[in-house]
Design a protein around this motif. Structure first.
Motif, PDB file in Angstrom:
ATOM      1  N   THR A 183       4.857 -28.197  -9.414  1.00  0.00           N
ATOM      2  CA  THR A 183       5.855 -28.652  -8.455  1.00  0.00           C
ATOM      3  C   THR A 183       7.006 -27.648  -8.361  1.00  0.00           C
ATOM      4  N   GLN A 184       7.600 -27.612  -7.182  1.00  0.00           N
ATOM      5  CA  GLN A 184       8.763 -26.756  -6.910  1.00  0.00           C
ATOM      6  C   GLN A 184       8.487 -25.278  -7.202  1.00  0.00           C
ATOM      7  N   ARG A 185       7.256 -24.872  -6.956  1.00  0.00           N
ATOM      8  CA  ARG A 185       6.850 -23.477  -7.137  1.00  0.00           C
ATOM      9  C   ARG A 185       5.916 -23.082  -6.001  1.00  0.00           C
ATOM     10  N   ALA A 186       5.882 -21.792  -5.729  1.00  0.00           N
ATOM     11  CA  ALA A 186       4.940 -21.252  -4.751  1.00  0.00           C
ATOM     12  C   ALA A 186       4.407 -19.922  -5.241  1.00  0.00           C
ATOM     13  N   GLU A 187       3.198 -19.606  -4.840  1.00  0.00           N
ATOM     14  CA  GLU A 187       2.587 -18.300  -5.085  1.00  0.00           C
ATOM     15  C   GLU A 187       2.575 -17.558  -3.752  1.00  0.00           C
ATOM     16  N   LEU A 188       3.293 -16.459  -3.689  1.00  0.00           N
ATOM     17  CA  LEU A 188       3.318 -15.630  -2.483  1.00  0.00           C
ATOM     18  C   LEU A 188       2.631 -14.298  -2.791  1.00  0.00           C
ATOM     19  N   TYR A 189       1.702 -13.923  -1.951  1.00  0.00           N
ATOM     20  CA  TYR A 189       0.966 -12.669  -2.131  1.00  0.00           C
ATOM     21  C   TYR A 189       1.014 -11.862  -0.847  1.00  0.00           C
ATOM     22  N   LEU A 190       1.098 -10.554  -1.008  1.00  0.00           N
ATOM     23  CA  LEU A 190       0.860  -9.629   0.096  1.00  0.00           C
ATOM     24  C   LEU A 190      -0.395  -8.846  -0.258  1.00  0.00           C
ATOM     25  N   ALA A 191      -1.425  -9.002   0.548  1.00  0.00           N
ATOM     26  CA  ALA A 191      -2.684  -8.288   0.318  1.00  0.00           C
ATOM     27  C   ALA A 191      -2.852  -7.218   1.384  1.00  0.00           C
ATOM     28  N   THR A 192      -3.226  -6.029   0.970  1.00  0.00           N
ATOM     29  CA  THR A 192      -3.487  -4.940   1.911  1.00  0.00           C
ATOM     30  C   THR A 192      -4.896  -4.405   1.661  1.00  0.00           C
ATOM     31  N   ARG A 193      -5.630  -4.219   2.731  1.00  0.00           N
ATOM     32  CA  ARG A 193      -7.012  -3.743   2.591  1.00  0.00           C
ATOM     33  C   ARG A 193      -7.049  -2.221   2.557  1.00  0.00           C
ATOM     34  N   ILE A 194      -6.241  -1.679   1.661  1.00  0.00           N
ATOM     35  CA  ILE A 194      -6.231  -0.224   1.473  1.00  0.00           C
ATOM     36  C   ILE A 194      -6.086   0.088  -0.011  1.00  0.00           C
ATOM     37  N   GLY A 195      -6.659   1.204  -0.398  1.00  0.00           N
ATOM     38  CA  GLY A 195      -6.573   1.621  -1.792  1.00  0.00           C
ATOM     39  C   GLY A 195      -6.839   3.107  -1.888  1.00  0.00           C
ATOM     40  N   SER A 196      -7.330   3.527  -3.014  1.00  0.00           N
ATOM     41  CA  SER A 196      -7.505   4.967  -3.246  1.00  0.00           C
ATOM     42  C   SER A 196      -8.575   5.589  -2.365  1.00  0.00           C
ATOM     43  N   LEU A 197      -9.489   4.794  -1.817  1.00  0.00           N
ATOM     44  CA  LEU A 197     -10.517   5.353  -0.935  1.00  0.00           C
ATOM     45  C   LEU A 197      -9.921   5.914   0.347  1.00  0.00           C
ATOM     46  N   MET A 198      -8.723   5.476   0.713  1.00  0.00           N
ATOM     47  CA  MET A 198      -8.094   5.933   1.937  1.00  0.00           C
ATOM     48  C   MET A 198      -7.295   7.229   1.751  1.00  0.00           C
ATOM     49  N   GLU A 199      -7.201   7.731   0.538  1.00  0.00           N
ATOM     50  CA  GLU A 199      -6.394   8.925   0.261  1.00  0.00           C
ATOM     51  C   GLU A 199      -7.081  10.198   0.758  1.00  0.00           C
ATOM     52  N   ASN A 200      -6.279  11.134   1.253  1.00  0.00           N
ATOM     53  CA  ASN A 200      -6.775  12.484   1.514  1.00  0.00           C
ATOM     54  C   ASN A 200      -6.953  13.208   0.180  1.00  0.00           C
ATOM     55  N   ASP A 201      -7.590  14.362   0.233  1.00  0.00           N
ATOM     56  CA  ASP A 201      -7.809  15.123  -1.002  1.00  0.00           C
ATOM     57  C   ASP A 201      -6.500  15.442  -1.715  1.00  0.00           C
ATOM     58  N   ASP A 202      -5.439  15.697  -0.946  1.00  0.00           N
ATOM     59  CA  ASP A 202      -4.156  16.057  -1.568  1.00  0.00           C
ATOM     60  C   ASP A 202      -3.260  14.835  -1.812  1.00  0.00           C
ATOM     61  N   GLN A 203      -3.855  13.641  -1.688  1.00  0.00           N
ATOM     62  CA  GLN A 203      -3.100  12.404  -1.929  1.00  0.00           C
ATOM     63  C   GLN A 203      -3.674  11.587  -3.085  1.00  0.00           C
ATOM     64  N   GLN A 204      -4.549  12.170  -3.871  1.00  0.00           N
ATOM     65  CA  GLN A 204      -5.242  11.382  -4.896  1.00  0.00           C
ATOM     66  C   GLN A 204      -4.247  10.812  -5.918  1.00  0.00           C
ATOM     67  N   GLY A 205      -4.219   9.488  -5.997  1.00  0.00           N
ATOM     68  CA  GLY A 205      -3.289   8.779  -6.862  1.00  0.00           C
ATOM     69  C   GLY A 205      -2.109   8.191  -6.119  1.00  0.00           C
ATOM     70  N   LEU A 206      -1.968   8.502  -4.827  1.00  0.00           N
ATOM     71  CA  LEU A 206      -0.767   8.076  -4.108  1.00  0.00           C
ATOM     72  C   LEU A 206      -0.849   6.650  -3.579  1.00  0.00           C
TER      73      LEU A 206
END
Length: 954
Positions: free
Chosen positions: A73-96
C-alpha cells in the motif's frame, strides 16, 4: 557448518542451465458483465492480455502500461524501459550504452548533478537498493520504487522518468569523472578467472554473431578515451519515445497516472531521420563446436554441452502448453540427477540438465537444452560428462515413467492454486516484470484467473506420451557446443576434444530404463500423544499471543492477513555447537548434514516425492549458539509441516552414503580453494576476526578427516533430545483456534528433559588494538579492502539506532568521496553489525575493490570521512535521509510476514521488549546532528581498528 558449496558452475555469462518456469501472477477484478473466458473454448488461440492493465501509446510512439495494485500500500513501481542496448553501439561507442545509463544519475535538465539521488533519498528511496538501472545487449531499464502518499513526490517520479528518457545533459566534466567509476565497475565484477575464461569462450558461444563484439561493459580503451560527442550522439540517436515504455504499477488512480504520463512524455520527440533499430541472430553450427579453457585461479573441473534451438515468444495456448511440458521435463530430469548426486559413488559432484533460454537469455529467440557436470579432478571429468549425457540419453530413449509425471503434475497444480489464492496479495514488482517482458519481447500477460483455468485444463490433457515425445527432440544432431573450464594444473589430465566428442557419441550405450524408488508409507507411523497449553499471554498492541506448553516449549503466534496462503515459522533453543568438546567439534559442525539427509525412512529424493503437491515443509538446523526448526506451509498443508518438525526431532535419518558423499564433495572444494584469491582472502579475514581461535579457523582437509558420522548423528540427537528450551514463532494466515490442536499434538509432545541448557562462551572475539594484514594473491590488478572499527558496548535499542544513523551517514560520505570525487571505486560498502550474545559487540565495516596503486589513497580518504563525522557529526541532510529511509522501510515491513518472524525471533533471542517496534518513531526523533557526533566519537574509535587488504601477488 559443513556445506556443499560450489560457486563456479558458470563462466559469468549464465552458462549454468536456466530452468525457466512460466509464472503468471496477475491480479484481476472481473466485472460482472465480463466473465472470464473458459480456457476449454480457446485451445490453440491467442492468450488475451489481462484487462486490468491499461496499455496505451502516445502520438510520439511511447508505450505505457498502468495497473492499480495495493501490495504494498501507498507505494508504486515506476519503470522506464528502452529497447536499446550495446547492440546499437557503433564500433567507437562500445560501452557507451552502459555509460549512458550511469550518466542518467549525473545530471538532467531538471535535476542537475546528483540531485535525482539526493531528492529521492530525502523521500525515503534508497540508491542501489531501490533506485537502480541496468543495461543489456538490447535493453536498458530504469527502476524507481516510490511512495504514493505524497502527491508531490509521486508526481516528481514521472518527471524523473521523463528526464531519463530525453533530458540527460551529458556535461563534459561529469562524463570524465564517471570514466573511472565505469572502469572500477569492470574491475569489481571482473579481473578474475571467470572473466578471463569468458573472453576465450565467447567467440565460441556467440560464434558468427554481433553479440560477441558488443559486451555491455564495452572496451576499456574506448571508455578511457572516447570524445564527449560519441556518447551524446548515442543518446540522441537511440533514446527516443518510439523505443521506450513507461510502466507504472501501484496504489494510485489509473486515470491520474495516465495523465501524468501524457503531461511528462508527450513533449518528447523522435529524430527527424531515426536510425533503424537493428536486430541480430546467432547462426547455426552444423558441426559441434568444442572449446577447452584453463586458468590458474579456476577452482573446479566443469564440462558443459548445449544443444541450441530456435525459441518462440509465448503468445498462444499452444505455446503455453509446450512451455509447461518443458517445465515438467526439467523437473523430472532434475530430480533424477539429484538422486544420483546423493549416492556415494556418484560420477559427478554436481550436475544439472534442462531446457531454457540459451546462456540465461544471452541471445533473445535462442533456447537450448543444456547440461553441466562438475568432477573431482581433470582425470574424472570425462566420466562425469559421460554420466550426465547418459541421463539425457536415458530420458530420450526410454522417457519418463507415470509416477514421475504425477509428481511434476502435483507440484505445478499446487503452485497454480497458490497463485490464485494470492491474486489480491501479489506484489507490484511481480506485475512490472510481466509488462517489461511484453514490451521487450511480446510475451502475453494473462490474468491470474485465466492462467489458473488454462493451467488446470492443460495439465489434465498432458499425457506421458506427449512429454516423452518432446523429450526426444531435446538432443539434436546439429547446433552442439561443448565447453570445458578447469584449473590450469589439471590441463594435462583433461579429456581431449576427440574424447569429449566420443563421449557425446557413445553416451547412449548401456543405458537402461529408470526405476522409481518411491517409498509408499506415511511420514509418521502414528500421531504422538498430545500435550497441553498451560499458560496464555496476550500482547494486543502488536497482535501477538504467547503460549507456554506442558513440555516447557514457548510459542509466539501472530495471525496476519498479509498473505492469503502463507504461514511461516522458526524456533531456537540455546546450545548449538558451542556445547561440543574440542575433540568432536568438527563432527558437531557436520550435524547440519544429518538434517539435510532426509528423515526416517525417506532420503531427500523420496521425501520430495512423498510431499509432491504439498506445500508443508520443515527442517532442523544446528548453528554455533542455537539449534531449532524452521518451515512454511499453506494453511491447508500446515499439519504436514508440523509432522516434519516432530519427525526431525524424534526420527532423524542416518544415511552413511549421503553423508560420505557430502564430505567427499567438500574435500574437492577445499582441495582447490587456494587457487582463488578471494577464497584465500576470505579465510584470512575469518581467522583474523576470530583472533585465530582454534574453533573458528577455516575448515581444512585434515579437519574433514576428523569428522565421524556416528559423532555427528549422536550430537544431532543430543541437541534435539531436550526441546524444553525451544521458542517457536508462527506468523501468517491462521487462527488461534485452527492452530491450537496442531501445536498441542506435534509441538507440546516433543521430547523434553528440562535441562535449562545455555550456550557456552568460547571466547571467540576479534583482536583488540590495531591490526594490519595484507594477503598477496591474484594475477591481475585488483585489490580488495576491508576495514573494521569495533568494540564492546551496551546493547540496547536506543544505542543501536544511533549507530544505524552514523552508519547511514558514513555510507553516503564514503560513496560521495570514493566514487564521485575520487572516481576510484564502483560500489563501496559500509556495514554495521551488532550482537548481544555471547558478549555485546559492534562492528563498523568499510569495504571496496580498487586498483592496487590506489589502495593507500582510498583508505586514507575513507578514514578521513570517518574523522569528519567524528569532528562534525552527520549533516542535517544525512539525518533527514536516514529518518525518511528508515520510516519508509518500516511502513513496508509492518505488512510483511518475514519481517515479523525475524523481528519477534530476534527480540526473544536478545531478551528485548517485544513491543520495541512501537517506540521506533520516538527513537528516530532522538537522532540529531549532535547525537550522531557524540555516537561517532564514542564508537568510531580507531583504538580497535583492523585493516585487511588483498593485493595482487608480487
Amino acid at each position: 557448518m559443513i556445506k556443499r558449496h560450489f560457486n563456479a558452475l558458470c563462466i559469468g555469462l549464465a552458462t549454468a542451465v536456466v530452468l525457466s518456469t512460466p509464472v503468471f501472477a496477475q491480479k484481476k477484478t472481473v466485472p460482472a458483465k465480463k466473465p472470464v473466458q473458459s480456457a476449454a473454448k480457446i485451445a490453440g488461440t491467442i492468450i488475451p492480455n489481462d484487462p486490468n492493465v491499461k496499455i496505451g501509446k502516445l502520438a510520439n510512439g511511447l508505450t505505457y502500461y498502468i495497473r492499480k495494485n495495493q501490495e504494498p500500500t501507498q507505494r508504486a513501481e515506476l519503470y522506464l524501459a528502452t529497447r536499446i542496448g550495446s547492440l546499437m553501439e557503433n564500433d567507437d561507442q562500445q560501452g557507451l550504452a552502459h555509460f549512458t545509463e550511469h550518466m542518467a544519475f549525473n545530471g538532467t535538465k531538471d535535476f542537475p548533478k546528483n540531485e535525482i539521488i539526493n531528492y529521492l533519498q530525502k523521500a525515503g528511496v534508497r540508491f542501489g537498493a531501490d533506485l537502480n538501472a541496468y543495461t543489456g545487449f538490447d535493453q536498458t531499464v530504469y527502476q524507481l520504487p516510490i511512495p504514493t502518499d505524497s502527491a508531490a513526490v509521486f508526481k516528481t517520479g514521472f518527471k524523473i522518468l521523463a528526464n531519463w528518457a530525453g533530458k540527460i545533459v551529458m556535461e563534459g566534466e561529469e562524463i570524465d569523472k564517471e570514466r573511472g567509476v565505469i572502469v572500477e565497475e569492470d574491475r569489481q565484477r571482473g579481473k578474475n578467472a571467470q572473466e578471463r575464461m569468458s573472453k576465450q569462450l565467447l567467440p565460441v558461444l556467440l560464434k558468427g554473431s554481433h553479440y560477441a563484439n558488443r559486451l555491455p561493459i564495452g572496451k576499456l580503451d574506448i571508455l578511457h578515451s572516447f570524445t564527449h560527442d560519441k556518447i551524446r550522439n548515442f543518446y540522441k540517436d537511440w533514446y527516443r519515445p518510439n523505443l521506450q515504455a513507461v510502466i507504472a504499477v501501484g496504489d494510485f488512480d489509473v486515470n491520474e497516472v495516465e495523465q501524468l504520463i501524457k503531461d511528462n512524455f508527450s513533449g518528447l520527440s523522435n529524430p527527424a531521420n531515426p536510425r533503424p533499430r537493428p536486430s541480430y541472430d546467432l547462426p547455426d553450427n552444423k558441426e559441434p563446436l568444442v572449446k577447452i579453457v584453463t586458468d590458474p585461479e579456476q577452482q573446479y573441473n566443469v564440462a558443459q554441452i548445449m544443444y541450441k534451438q530456435r525459441g518462440g515468444v509465448l503468445k498462444t495456448t499452444a505455446d503455453y502448453k509446450k512451455s509447461m511440458l518443458y517445465n515438467m521435463i526439467n523437473s523430472m530430469l532434475g530430480a533424477r540427477i539429484q538422486e544420483i548426486m546423493q549416492k556415494d559413488n556418484a560420477p559427478f559432484i554436481q550436475a544439472q540438465s534442462g531446457y531454457g533460454a540459451y546462456q540465461g537469455g544471452l541471445v533473445p529467440g535462442i533456447n537450448a537444452f543444456q547440461s553441466v557436470a562438475v568432477s573431482t579432478s581433470g582425470a574424472t571429468l570425462e566420466k562425469a560428462f559421460t554420466a550426465v549425457l547418459a541421463e539425457n540419453e536415458r530420458m530420450s530413449k526410454y522417457g519418463f515413467v507415470q509416477s514421475e509425471l504425477e509428481v511434476a503434475r502435483k507440484n505445478i497444480l499446487a503452485g497454480n492454486e497458490k497463485r490464485l489464492k494470492e491474486k489480491d496479495k501479489t506484489s507490484s514488482s511481480s506485475f512490472v516484470q510481466k509488462y517489461l517482458n511484453n514490451f521487450l519481447t511480446g510475451t502475453s500477460i494473462p490474468s491470474t484467473e485465466y492462467a489458473y483455468e488454462l493451467t488446470k485444463k492443460t495439465l489434465s490433457e498432458i499425457t506421458l506420451a506427449e512429454v516423452n515425445a518432446l523429450a526426444k527432440t531435446l538432443i539434436t544432431k546439429e547446433n552442439q557446443i561443448i565447453v570445458v573450464q578447469a584449473p590450469e594444473k589439471e590441463k594435462a589430465s583433461l579429456p581431449t576434444e576427440a574424447q569429449l566428442l566420443a563421449a557425446l557419441k557413445n553416451a547412449a550405450n548401456n543405458v537402461a530404463a529408470y526405476v522409481d524408488n518411491t517409498v509408499n508409507k506415511p511420514l509418521l507411523e502414528q500421531k504422538p500423544v498430545a500435550g497441553k497449553i498451560v499458560k496464555e499471554e496476550k500482547m494486543d498492541q502488536i497482535g501477538v499471543t504467547g503460549w507456554v506448553l506442558s513440555n516447557g516449549i514457548k510459542v509466539l503466534l501472530k495471525p496476519t492477513d498479509f498473505k492469503n496462503d502463507q504461514i511461516i515459522f522458526s524456533s531456537y533453543a540455546k546450545g548449538g555447537t558451542s556445547l561440543a568438546t574440542d575433540a568432536n567439534f568438527r563432527s558437531a559442525e557436520a550435524a547440519g548434514l544429518i538434517a539435510e539427509s532426509g528423515v526416517g525412512d525417506f532420503n531427500p529424493t523420496q521425501l520430495n516425492k512423498l510431499l509432491a503437491g504439498n506445500t508443508g515443509r520443515a527442517g532442523a538446523y544446528v548453528s554455533d549458539l542455537y539449534q531449532g526448526y524452521s518451515g512454511s506451509a499453506s494453511p491447508k498443508d500446515l499439519e504436514t509441516a508440523f509432522q516434519m518438525i516432530y519427525a526431525y526431532a524424534t526420527n532423524p535419518r542416518k544415511d552413511a552414503e549421503l553423508f560420505n558423499k557430502n564430505i567427499s564433495d567438500y574435500k574437492v572444494v577445499l582441495a582447490n580453494k587456494s587457487a582463488n584469491p578471494e577464497s584465500v582472502f576470505g579465510d584470512t579475514v575469518q581467522a583474523v576476526m576470530a583472533s585465530y581461535h582454534k574453533r573458528a579457523m577455516p575448515t581444512n582437509l585434515s579437519d574433514l578427516d576428523k569428522i565421524s558420522l556416528d559423532e555427528a548423528f549422536n550430537f544431532y540427537k543430543a541437541r534435539f533430545a531436550d526441546n524444553s528450551g525451544q521458542h517457536f514463532v508462527f506468523v501468517g494466515n491462521f487462527t488461534l483456534e485452527s492452530i491450537k490442536p496442531l501445536i498441542e499434538t506435534y509441538i507440546a509432545s516433543l521430547p523434553a528433559q528440562n535441562k535449562a541448557e545455555n550456550f557456552v562462551d568460547l571466547g571467540i572475539y576479534p583482536p583488540k588494538g590495531k591490526v594490519s594484514k595484507t594477503v598477496y594473491k591474484g594475477l591481475e590488478d585488483k585489490a580488495e579492502v576491508q576495514l573494521y572499527i569495533h568494540g564492546d558496548y551496551e546493547f540496547n535499542a536506543q544505542t543501536n539506532i544511533q549507530l544505524d544513523a552514523v552508519k547511514a551517514a558514513l555510507e553516503n560520505k564514503i560513496l560521495e568521496r570514493l566514487r564521485e570525487k575520487e572516481s576510484g571505486v564502483y560500489s563501496p560498502q559500509v556495514g554495521l553489525s551488532v550482537s548481544k550474545y555471547p558478549k555485546a559487540h559492534y562492528y563498523f565495516t568499510i569495504s571496496f575493490s580498487c586498483a592496487a596503486a590506489n589502495v593507500e589513497k582510498l583508505i586514507a580518504a575513507a578514514l578521513d570521512e570517518v574523522k569528519q563525522i567524528k569532528d562534525k557529526g552527520a549533516t542535517a541532510d544525512d539525518i533527514s535521509k536516514f529518518k525518511s529511509e528508515e520510516q519508509r522501510q518500516v511502513e513496508l515491513s509492518l505488512r510483511d510476514n518475514n519481517f515479523w518472524l525475524n523481528y519477534l525471533s530476534g527480540r526473544l533471542k536478545n531478551d528485548d521488549d517485544l513491543g520495541q517496534i512501537l517506540t521506533l518513531k520516538k527513537r528516530l526523533d532522538s537522532v540529531t546532528v549532535e547525537s550522531s557526533k557524540a555516537t561517532a566519537q564514542q564508537y568510531l574509535n580507531e583504538d580497535n581498528y583492523i585493516r585487511l587488504v588483498l593485493m595482487p601477488q608480487k
